[in-house]
Design an enzyme around this catalytic site. Sequence first.
Site, mmCIF file in Angstrom:
data_model
loop_
_atom_site.group_PDB
_atom_site.id
_atom_site.type_symbol
_atom_site.label_atom_id
_atom_site.label_comp_id
_atom_site.label_asym_id
_atom_site.label_seq_id
_atom_site.Cartn_x
_atom_site.Cartn_y
_atom_site.Cartn_z
ATOM 1 N N TYR A 102 21.999 89.280 80.189
ATOM 2 C CA TYR A 102 21.642 88.526 78.977
ATOM 3 C C TYR A 102 20.592 89.314 78.193
ATOM 4 O O TYR A 102 19.631 89.834 78.776
ATOM 5 C CB TYR A 102 21.057 87.157 79.361
ATOM 6 C CG TYR A 102 20.617 86.354 78.159
ATOM 7 C CD1 TYR A 102 21.495 85.464 77.537
ATOM 8 C CD2 TYR A 102 19.334 86.516 77.626
ATOM 9 C CE1 TYR A 102 21.106 84.747 76.425
ATOM 10 C CE2 TYR A 102 18.943 85.795 76.504
ATOM 11 C CZ TYR A 102 19.829 84.926 75.907
ATOM 12 O OH TYR A 102 19.444 84.227 74.799
ATOM 13 N N GLU A 190 21.740 87.538 69.757
ATOM 14 C CA GLU A 190 21.957 87.365 71.203
ATOM 15 C C GLU A 190 23.230 88.054 71.668
ATOM 16 O O GLU A 190 24.272 87.917 71.032
ATOM 17 C CB GLU A 190 22.045 85.861 71.499
ATOM 18 C CG GLU A 190 22.306 85.531 72.957
ATOM 19 C CD GLU A 190 22.580 84.036 73.163
ATOM 20 O OE1 GLU A 190 21.623 83.307 73.451
ATOM 21 O OE2 GLU A 190 23.741 83.618 73.028
#
Length: 377
Positions: A102, A190
Amino acid sequence: MKIHEYQARELLASYGLPVDKAYICRNVDDAVRAYQELDTPLVVVKAQVHTGGRGKAGGVKLAKNEIELRQHVANILWMDIKGFIVDRVLIGKAVNIASEYYASYVIDRKSKSTILMLSREGGMDIEEVARNTPEKIHKIVIDPLIGIPDYLAREAAFKLFDDIKLVREAATIFQKLYRLFVDTDASLAEINPLVLTEEGLIKAIDAKMTFDDNALYRHPKIAALFEPTEEEKKEQNAKSKGFSYVHLGGEIGCMVNGAGLAMATMDMIKLYGGEPANFLDIGGSSNPTKVIEAMKLLLSDKNVKVVLINIFGGITRCDDVARGLLEAFSQIKTDIPIVIRLTGTNEKEGRALLEGTEFHLAETMGEAGKKAVELAN
Ligand code: GDP
Ligand code: MN
């Protein structure tokens, strides 16, 4: 403002980030053509909607032949994911994933900075990781005057990788993503998951970006990607009528003159255990057409069970407001209870005009909030 994954991917690619080419398709035939163009057996079919969690909702599927591709595209198109209807799918070459990570830049209110968030446990369960094992999410505060120089980018990359070759690659990715984040006035950039492939490459296989609405005037190309939701359309429409309106999702519709009073009214509703359906500042004046427009706006929200009208008469006199309300409501048919609180200039005269009508009158704000919540329940 949100954009779709495929649009975010294009932005990432234009900053040299590792994303694979993909096609966007609106029907099965287009998808089959894209499949032939890609000329690879295993492809991924992904719903394009302005919400996350598509994987868990069944909106991301791998297809290993044309038959499966047709099935997945037919199933995913027009699917409802958290209230968003899928009208486009992305078709891309499937990646052989060895591990998922992530990475994101986000504005962090606590440190009043941009932070780089990283985790070795990326993928669809990142929310659970954040909730149950927050120590597995690293947060690196970025000083806006320094940005992310090489040493910091490498330090960050070591949070994800041990192999120095991968660390260098990831460090460059973090620097490029930061450039993109700053250049576009983004509030979120993101990559989840950022993956290491079986072949040893780092790739971004999902991308999510949101932008600061107040900075969109500087980015016409991004602003042009705006696809308003039904609620956002309503907000735009309200703006064109001179209201400041924000949809919130509760049951008590609020009509208030003045932004500060509107905020205080919402607080009051919350205090008595209710949920405001909206923020609505109708501004000054007692103009009945304004009240009618505002009521139409509130009543178009099917969740609204009660309307609370909270007016402070300053230059606008309460008796004028009361006359305006009476005139407006002679034209609106509704069964929804209306609570009215008038205060300020000529409040007694104003209340006297509304006495004996169907309106629920309140003298204080507390009384009004309490009554609205009772009626909603
Ligand atoms: P999200 O659920 O909306 O965040 O959608 P993602 O694009 O992140 O996809 C969800 C999950 O699907 C990922 O975490 C991967 O595990 C899987 N996935 C997506 N693309 C591929 C791919 O090309 N190959 C493989 N093997 N899995 C993929
Ligand atoms: Mn994702």
